[in-house]
Write a protein that holds these residues in place. Structure first.
Motif, PDB file in Angstrom:
ATOM      1  N   GLN A 187       0.807  -1.221   0.000  1.00  0.00           N
ATOM      2  CA  GLN A 187       0.000   0.000   0.000  1.00  0.00           C
ATOM      3  C   GLN A 187       0.841   1.272   0.000  1.00  0.00           C
ATOM      4  OE1 GLN A 187      -2.252   0.841   3.663  1.00  0.00           O
ATOM      5  NE2 GLN A 187      -1.002  -0.697   4.710  1.00  0.00           N
ATOM      6  N   LEU A 188       2.127   1.155   0.329  1.00  0.00           N
ATOM      7  CA  LEU A 188       3.003   2.322   0.308  1.00  0.00           C
ATOM      8  C   LEU A 188       3.429   2.705  -1.108  1.00  0.00           C
ATOM      9  CD1 LEU A 188       5.431   1.730   3.334  1.00  0.00           C
ATOM     10  CD2 LEU A 188       3.191   2.865   3.292  1.00  0.00           C
ATOM     11  N   PRO A 225      11.231  12.893   2.472  1.00  0.00           N
ATOM     12  CA  PRO A 225       9.904  12.306   2.677  1.00  0.00           C
ATOM     13  C   PRO A 225      10.007  10.914   3.293  1.00  0.00           C
ATOM     14  CG  PRO A 225      10.057  13.296   0.506  1.00  0.00           C
ATOM     15  CD  PRO A 225      11.440  13.302   1.070  1.00  0.00           C
ATOM     16  N   CYS A 226       9.071  10.595   4.185  1.00  0.00           N
ATOM     17  CA  CYS A 226       9.053   9.307   4.876  1.00  0.00           C
ATOM     18  C   CYS A 226       7.653   8.713   4.827  1.00  0.00           C
ATOM     19  CB  CYS A 226       9.457   9.462   6.342  1.00  0.00           C
ATOM     20  SG  CYS A 226      11.075  10.201   6.625  1.00  0.00           S
ATOM     21  N   LEU A 227       7.584   7.397   4.814  1.00  0.00           N
ATOM     22  CA  LEU A 227       6.328   6.665   4.912  1.00  0.00           C
ATOM     23  C   LEU A 227       6.472   5.644   6.026  1.00  0.00           C
ATOM     24  CD1 LEU A 227       5.651   6.038   1.110  1.00  0.00           C
ATOM     25  CD2 LEU A 227       4.431   7.656   2.582  1.00  0.00           C
ATOM     26  N   PHE A 228       5.707   5.836   7.105  1.00  0.00           N
ATOM     27  CA  PHE A 228       5.796   4.958   8.262  1.00  0.00           C
ATOM     28  C   PHE A 228       4.459   4.244   8.468  1.00  0.00           C
ATOM     29  CE2 PHE A 228       8.793   8.427  10.003  1.00  0.00           C
ATOM     30  CZ  PHE A 228       9.898   7.853   9.391  1.00  0.00           C
ATOM     31  N   LEU A 229       4.492   2.927   8.530  1.00  0.00           N
ATOM     32  CA  LEU A 229       3.303   2.138   8.840  1.00  0.00           C
ATOM     33  C   LEU A 229       3.139   2.102  10.351  1.00  0.00           C
ATOM     34  CD1 LEU A 229       4.047  -0.594   6.215  1.00  0.00           C
ATOM     35  CD2 LEU A 229       1.888   0.650   6.309  1.00  0.00           C
ATOM     36  N   LYS A 230       2.025   2.628  10.838  1.00  0.00           N
ATOM     37  CA  LYS A 230       1.825   2.796  12.272  1.00  0.00           C
ATOM     38  C   LYS A 230       0.497   2.179  12.723  1.00  0.00           C
ATOM     39  CE  LYS A 230       4.310   4.609  14.465  1.00  0.00           C
ATOM     40  NZ  LYS A 230       5.513   4.068  15.144  1.00  0.00           N
ATOM     41  N   GLY A 231       0.350   2.068  14.067  1.00  0.00           N
ATOM     42  CA  GLY A 231      -0.842   1.469  14.651  1.00  0.00           C
ATOM     43  C   GLY A 231      -1.628   2.437  15.505  1.00  0.00           C
ATOM     44  N   LYS A 232      -2.231   1.892  16.562  1.00  0.00           N
ATOM     45  CA  LYS A 232      -3.181   2.645  17.378  1.00  0.00           C
ATOM     46  C   LYS A 232      -2.581   3.859  18.081  1.00  0.00           C
ATOM     47  CE  LYS A 232      -6.057  -1.390  18.463  1.00  0.00           C
ATOM     48  NZ  LYS A 232      -6.574  -2.237  19.569  1.00  0.00           N
ATOM     49  N   ARG A 233      -1.293   3.853  18.377  1.00  0.00           N
ATOM     50  CA  ARG A 233      -0.691   4.906  19.186  1.00  0.00           C
ATOM     51  C   ARG A 233      -0.186   6.091  18.368  1.00  0.00           C
ATOM     52  NH1 ARG A 233       3.190   5.173  21.986  1.00  0.00           N
ATOM     53  NH2 ARG A 233       2.251   6.430  23.652  1.00  0.00           N
TER      54      ARG A 233
END
Length: 227
Positions: free
Chosen positions: A69-70, A174-182
């Motif tokens: 998805q990135l 530029p950065c793309l970080f996959l993150k969760g609930k926090r």
């Protein structure tokens, strides 16, 4: 990606290579390469803890699609990518496989030497050649790499990720970080230390996940009088 809805809505019916290809639009050749990568991962998982064991039955959604998805979020014309803490190769190897035809080169940074061996074998199975560069070293020890984007998945809080990115590539990359609930808590925590321009994109693979797309960032100067 085609607008069929989030993958987790269809996961109960089974989400495999065909569903992945439908969601991402990748070619049959790329899907076949990723199938070989998935088979290698399952084989190595028996002796090396590459991913959470409970996620293996849903490998194509939890790991492959989560990484893929990135790809449409990469900066236009990006040719060099740095993937921090690559682990089993997510998202770095998936993005390298998807971008190989357009000349994308991915630098995968992983300090664990055993995982580094796996990454090299996986890159070979994927037929990536020079398009995947494996660095078996700590992020802090590397010389900066001229890259168009930085990615990371399940590695560290946003503040630490920005620190890593600034060392590995430089500020304002530029950065793309996959993150969760926090994620919202982490963004609150960095306000005093970092200037950041960002967008939040809903995850296509995880109902609780989000993609933090950082367009620019830099460290804020310490307050006057601090040491």
């Amino acid at each position: 990606m085609p607008p069929e809805g989030r993958a987790e809505d269809r996961a109960g019916a089974g989400f495999g290579p065909a569903e992945f290809a439908e969601c991402t639009g990748v070619s049959r050749e790329t899907t076949a390469r990723l199938e070989a990568y998935a088979a290698l991962l399952v084989k190595w998982q028996r002796s090396l803890n590459l991913v959470g064991p409970k996620t293996l039955p849903d490998l194509w959604r939890r790991h492959m699609l989560d990484s893929a998805q990135l790809f449409p979020l990469l900066p236009p014309g990006a040719r060099t990518l740095v993937d921090l803490g690559s682990g089993a190769g997510f998202p770095g190897l998936v993005l390298a496989a998807m971008g190989a035809e357009r000349g994308l080169t991915v630098h995968l940074i992983e300090s664990d030497r055993r995982k580094g061996v796996f990454l090299r074998e996986a890159a070979r199975v994927l037929g990536l050649g020079e398009r995947a560069v494996i660095h078996t070293a700590r992020i802090e020890s590397l010389e900066p790499i001229a890259a168009d984007c930085v990615t990371a998945r399940a590695l560290a809080p946003v503040s630490q990720l920005l620190s890593y990115a600034s060392r590995a590539v430089g500020p304002n990359t530029p950065c793309l970080f996959l993150k969760g609930k926090r994620l919202q808590d982490e963004l609150t925590d960095i306000k005093s230390a970092w200037y950041i321009e960002y967008r939040i994109v809903p995850s296509k693979s995880d109902p609780d996940g989000e993609v933090l797309a950082v367009d620019a960032f830099s460290a804020r100067p310490p307050p006057e009088g601090s040491f």
